[in-house]
Design a protein around this motif. Sequence first.
Motif, mmCIF file in Angstrom:
data_model
loop_
_atom_site.group_PDB
_atom_site.id
_atom_site.type_symbol
_atom_site.label_atom_id
_atom_site.label_comp_id
_atom_site.label_asym_id
_atom_site.label_seq_id
_atom_site.Cartn_x
_atom_site.Cartn_y
_atom_site.Cartn_z
ATOM 1 N N GLY A 53 -1.219 75.859 11.341
ATOM 2 C CA GLY A 53 -1.723 77.077 10.587
ATOM 3 C C GLY A 53 -2.989 77.876 11.006
ATOM 4 O O GLY A 53 -3.666 78.617 10.430
ATOM 5 N N ARG A 54 -3.476 77.376 12.183
ATOM 6 C CA ARG A 54 -4.705 77.802 12.653
ATOM 7 C C ARG A 54 -4.449 78.954 13.477
ATOM 8 O O ARG A 54 -3.588 79.096 14.264
ATOM 9 N N LEU A 55 -5.474 79.891 13.424
ATOM 10 C CA LEU A 55 -5.629 81.002 14.305
ATOM 11 C C LEU A 55 -7.061 81.275 14.900
ATOM 12 O O LEU A 55 -8.165 80.974 14.300
ATOM 13 N N THR A 71 -7.596 87.596 2.553
ATOM 14 C CA THR A 71 -7.023 87.998 1.116
ATOM 15 C C THR A 71 -5.887 88.931 1.738
ATOM 16 O O THR A 71 -5.590 89.147 3.072
ATOM 17 N N LEU A 72 -5.246 89.622 0.808
ATOM 18 C CA LEU A 72 -4.185 90.330 1.251
ATOM 19 C C LEU A 72 -4.017 91.602 0.221
ATOM 20 O O LEU A 72 -4.510 91.318 -0.945
ATOM 21 N N ASP A 102 -9.643 83.776 -0.265
ATOM 22 C CA ASP A 102 -10.121 82.627 0.096
ATOM 23 C C ASP A 102 -11.224 82.390 1.261
ATOM 24 O O ASP A 102 -10.994 83.111 2.387
ATOM 25 N N THR A 103 -12.090 81.536 1.010
ATOM 26 C CA THR A 103 -13.099 81.636 2.264
ATOM 27 C C THR A 103 -13.016 80.459 3.367
ATOM 28 O O THR A 103 -12.238 79.293 3.044
ATOM 29 N N LEU A 104 -13.028 80.883 4.637
ATOM 30 C CA LEU A 104 -12.597 80.169 5.585
ATOM 31 C C LEU A 104 -13.781 80.095 6.681
ATOM 32 O O LEU A 104 -14.269 80.946 6.944
ATOM 33 N N ASP A 105 -13.959 79.007 7.172
ATOM 34 C CA ASP A 105 -15.019 78.497 8.104
ATOM 35 C C ASP A 105 -14.159 78.605 9.306
ATOM 36 O O ASP A 105 -13.453 77.938 9.532
ATOM 37 N N PRO A 130 -4.558 79.729 4.821
ATOM 38 C CA PRO A 130 -4.247 79.166 3.909
ATOM 39 C C PRO A 130 -2.715 79.124 3.596
ATOM 40 O O PRO A 130 -2.044 80.352 4.169
ATOM 41 N N ALA A 131 -2.080 78.371 3.584
ATOM 42 C CA ALA A 131 -0.568 78.219 3.424
ATOM 43 C C ALA A 131 0.043 79.327 2.500
ATOM 44 O O ALA A 131 0.973 79.987 2.661
ATOM 45 N N HIS A 132 -0.701 79.341 1.224
ATOM 46 C CA HIS A 132 -0.084 80.495 0.288
ATOM 47 C C HIS A 132 -0.036 81.772 0.597
ATOM 48 O O HIS A 132 0.594 82.555 0.748
ATOM 49 N N LEU A 133 -1.321 82.203 1.584
ATOM 50 C CA LEU A 133 -1.235 83.404 2.160
ATOM 51 C C LEU A 133 -0.063 83.696 3.280
ATOM 52 O O LEU A 133 0.274 84.592 3.631
#
Length: 151
Positions: free
Chosen positions: A14-16, A37-38, A82-85, A95-98
Amino acid sequence: MFGGAYELSIDSKGRLAIPAKFRDLLARHFTPVLVATLEKRTHLLLYPESSWRSVEAQLLQLPVAGNRVLQAYQNLLLHNADTLDLDSAGRILLPAHLRRLVNFEREVYVVGRANRIEVWGRALWEEQNNAALDMDEDMLAAELGKTQLQL
């Protein structure tokens, strides 16, 4: 600020990878932290953290009392933020939910859109680009004539 479109893949975890051009902009003007977010099933929105704070403040100011449409829109963006580093390789873990909420799999376009980055599924991105390229020129000219846009 952010511009360009990059054809990439989301890995099995799930990494981009964030394109180097965007990482450089983040390093020069922001921090290496993005907020994902979306607002639709078509794509994800990635904001530099400080830019997200401005969007978040505007969302919180929406007159949602008694307005189910605005309340739902506000909730959609805020509840899914969701905050992403960025990791040492310049990747983010989506995130899997997104990933479940949007209509794309592994093959994506990472697109700059001024103050944010968007992540689109490859097929939908190409479909929308082709539709824009094939747009009726007279209709476009008529609509642009109603605006102040000067290129």
